[in-house]
Structures are given as C-alpha cells and as structure tokens.
Design an enzyme around this catalytic site. Sequence first.
Site, short mmCIF file in Angstrom:
data_model
loop_
_atom_site.label_atom_id
_atom_site.label_comp_id
_atom_site.label_asym_id
_atom_site.label_seq_id
_atom_site.Cartn_x
_atom_site.Cartn_y
_atom_site.Cartn_z
N CYS A 129 0.95 -1.19 -0.05
CA CYS A 129 -0.09 0.05 0.02
C CYS A 129 0.88 1.14 0.00
O CYS A 129 0.41 2.39 -0.44
CB CYS A 129 -0.79 -0.11 1.04
N HIS A 272 -3.33 6.89 2.60
CA HIS A 272 -3.68 5.78 2.20
C HIS A 272 -5.15 5.53 2.71
O HIS A 272 -5.16 5.74 4.16
CB HIS A 272 -2.71 4.72 2.67
N ASN A 302 -10.24 -0.22 0.24
CA ASN A 302 -8.69 0.00 0.32
C ASN A 302 -8.38 -0.52 -1.04
O ASN A 302 -8.42 -1.80 -1.36
CB ASN A 302 -8.39 -0.97 1.38
N1 COA Z 1 -18.45 -10.02 8.53
C1 COA Z 1 -18.93 -10.54 9.86
N2 COA Z 1 -18.27 -10.86 10.71
C2 COA Z 1 -16.83 -10.81 10.57
C3 COA Z 1 -16.31 -10.27 9.26
C4 COA Z 1 -17.29 -9.96 8.31
N3 COA Z 1 -16.71 -9.49 7.10
N4 COA Z 1 -15.04 -10.52 9.44
C5 COA Z 1 -14.55 -10.80 10.69
N5 COA Z 1 -15.88 -11.28 11.31
C6 COA Z 1 -15.95 -11.66 12.77
C7 COA Z 1 -14.82 -12.34 13.10
O1 COA Z 1 -14.79 -13.80 12.85
C8 COA Z 1 -15.09 -12.04 14.83
O2 COA Z 1 -15.70 -13.12 15.25
P1 COA Z 1 -15.61 -13.88 16.58
O3 COA Z 1 -15.67 -12.73 17.52
O4 COA Z 1 -16.68 -14.60 16.61
O5 COA Z 1 -14.37 -14.61 16.46
C9 COA Z 1 -15.62 -10.82 14.85
O6 COA Z 1 -16.12 -10.53 13.43
C10 COA Z 1 -14.77 -9.72 15.18
O7 COA Z 1 -13.60 -9.82 14.47
P2 COA Z 1 -12.32 -8.98 14.82
O8 COA Z 1 -11.13 -9.19 13.82
O9 COA Z 1 -12.16 -8.75 16.08
O10 COA Z 1 -12.80 -7.49 14.26
P3 COA Z 1 -12.12 -5.98 14.39
O11 COA Z 1 -13.20 -5.31 15.31
O12 COA Z 1 -10.67 -5.93 14.79
O13 COA Z 1 -12.23 -5.63 13.05
C11 COA Z 1 -10.98 -5.44 10.92
C12 COA Z 1 -11.74 -6.26 11.94
C13 COA Z 1 -10.23 -6.28 9.84
C14 COA Z 1 -12.11 -4.38 10.42
C15 COA Z 1 -9.96 -4.58 11.82
O14 COA Z 1 -9.26 -5.42 12.40
C16 COA Z 1 -9.16 -3.93 10.83
O15 COA Z 1 -9.38 -2.64 10.02
N6 COA Z 1 -7.94 -3.91 10.65
C17 COA Z 1 -6.91 -3.15 9.81
C18 COA Z 1 -6.94 -3.96 8.37
C19 COA Z 1 -6.05 -3.20 7.39
O16 COA Z 1 -6.35 -1.95 7.24
N7 COA Z 1 -5.56 -3.97 6.44
C20 COA Z 1 -4.79 -3.55 5.48
C21 COA Z 1 -3.70 -2.49 5.60
S1 COA Z 1 -3.11 -1.72 4.45
#
Ligand code: COA
Length: 345
Positions: A129, A272, A302
Amino acid sequence: MSAPAPAGSPRHTQLSGVCIVGTGSAVPRRTVSNADLEKLMDTSDEWIVQRTGIHERHIRDDEAGETTASMATDSVRLALESAGLAPADLDMIICGTMTPDMPTPSVACIVADRLATGQIAAMDLNAACSGFVYGMNVAHAFLASGQYRCAAVIGADTVTRHCDFSTLGRAEAVLFGDGAGACILRATDDTTKGLIAQAMHSDGGGAKHLFIPSCRGDFYDAAAYDERRIGRIVMNGTAVFKFAVSTFPKLIEQTLEQAGIGPEQVDHYICHQSNARILGAARERFGLPEEKLHVNIASYGNTVGASVPLILDQQARAGRVKPGQKVMFLAFGAGLTWASSLWQM
Ligand code: COA
C-alpha cells in the site's frame, strides 16, 4: 554559511524545482455494495460500515479487460492530458504495485508500450500500500539529481484477485477494491516548488501480519496452514490495525519535524485509505478539519497502491489542490512498510 532559520519557521528556502504537473485515475466500472457481499458470505452491511466505513468498492471485470496494467495505462494517459504533455515527454515510469498482471513483464513496461513512449526507464516497485508514496520519493531523487526530466508515478492494484469471497475469507474480502492512479513529475527551474521532506520505512518482522502465500512454506505459522488460503490474502486484522493506528501519527510528526512546520501549515493530507477509524483517529490527534484530511474509503474500499493517487486526482480535479499549497502524502501497508512525501505545490 547561511544564518539558522528562526524557531518555528520552515527549513526549506530553496527546493529541488520538481513539480507535480498532472494527475489521473481509473477504477473498474462495476461497483459491489455491502448488500451484494451479504449474498456471497456471512457478513452484514452494519458490520462492515461500523468497523471500516466502507459502503461499496469497485471490482475488476476480467472479461472486460480491466487489469492492473489497463487501469495504470488509463491513469497515466489522463495524467499526461491534464499536464498538457505527450507520452514522448516521459523519461521514466515507476509503478507501485503488488498485483502485476504477470510476474514479468512489469506493469510499467506494459504501460510504456501501450502509450508508445519509446525506450524509456520503466520499472515496478513493490511496497504494497506504500508503493505510490515510495515511488514518488524514488522518482523525485532521479529528477532532482538531473538524470531525468519527466516521470510518471503510478499506484495500481487489482488485489481482489487474491480475495476469497466466501465466509472463509470474509475478514479480508470486505476491505479491498481495485483501481489505479498516477501523477506526472517534472523538473523545472522554479525552486519555490518541490519535495520538502520524505520518509520510507519497513519492518520485515511484521510481514507475518499480512501476506499472500503461494505454497505451504510461506505460512509463518505452520499450524495455520490451510490449502484454501494459498494465493489468498492472510491478515491478522488486529495486529495490522494496531500497527497502523500507532504508526500513522508518528509518521506525520516525523515528516512535520523534518520540514520544521506545524500540522496546520499543511493544506492537504492525502492518506492511504485502509480504515475510516484509523484516519479519524489521526484527524482527531492533530485537530485537522475534514477538508484537510481526505477520506473516500466509503465508495472505494482499500485499493492498496491506488488509494493515495486516486484521492490526489479527485482533489486536484475538484480544484482543491492548488499551486502554493503544501500537500503531505502518507501510506502504510504490508511488508510492513510506511512512507511519507511532503510537497510544496
Ligand atoms: N463480517 C462479519 N463478521 C466478521 C467479518 C465480516 N466481514 N470478518 C470478521 N468477522 C467476525 C470475526 O470472525 C470475529 O468473530 P468472533 O468474535 O466470533 O471470532 C468478529 O467478527 C470480530 O472480528 P475482529 O477481527 O475482532 O474485528 P475487528 O473489530 O478487529 O475488525 C478489521 C476487523 C479487519 C476491520 C480491523 O481489524 C481492521 O480494520 N484492521 C486493519 C486492516 C487493514 O487496514 N488492512 C490493510 C492494511 S493496508
């Protein structure tokens, strides 16, 4: 020896004379909404919007010939048009991408061929990215040294090729979209314009948090091996979130410190787009108004290397990025990598 600048005044009195003279961007025609994703996997519009701010994204259509190289070519063509330049004016093309259509040739070589630039320098740069911002800094070094006069810097990715649109891959698939953006950099004699400050960083120790495995041995945690994840993005969302939310303000501080200016002296923060919450936290931390730190993630998701030049192009075409302003480009991503580039327009 010149006298030291008074405290609080910018350190840059004479710049390199390298200017951003044109911008362009291209995204796939097809949009995929959160409601569309609900039909493919166990997810909900509410979950996606609350955690990321994303409502829809553009996803490439292979049948329609929408590829990393096709969108990269379109974005450079538009950037050249906006600069009033022709492909033959380019000396160099750098394409920041982690999803070239083929391992070889590079996207940059395909763009050069399709635009008929002649036999110029052309290469891809993989900093995920951060690729476009890395590319701007690298291109600037070549132009400021006088080796080249005019460069196209592209950020282009079709990362949805590596997403699994089933419940297994939902955590990653809902985040990403495809696209490309480009800018034209040109060396001029006007030393009131140019790069004020830049930074490029990496931490390979964090590579395990975001990778695309091509075989069993690529899995950092052998116990996490799953054949269905081969060729798909594997991400530790929490670890990436923590890295981004802590790195982002540090990167802004480091760049401002290098330039000797305060956050309010920057007219635009072109960042970004990985998550609206990460951008919101940075906005709050520096007390920046919405019209300075731009967010378009709701409509694009993204788009990896494309996200920074895509916003730049939108802001430039809306007439909001103007000569005389200061613009800071910021990105972070897989690698891990992070980079900034602060320009006097
Ligand atoms: N829809 C519904 N539920 C989902 C899901 C989706 N698309 N993706 C994951 N879940 C579930 C998980 O399985 C988890 O369930 P569980 O509690 O039963 O295990 C629950 O939602 C919570 O997941 P979690 O990973 O704790 O959520 P979060 O609040 O951390 O948010 C992201 C997840 C990915 C949105 C967040 O971590 C994030 O934005 N990270 C940065 C990612 C990023 O920017 N990547 C690119 C970098 S350049």
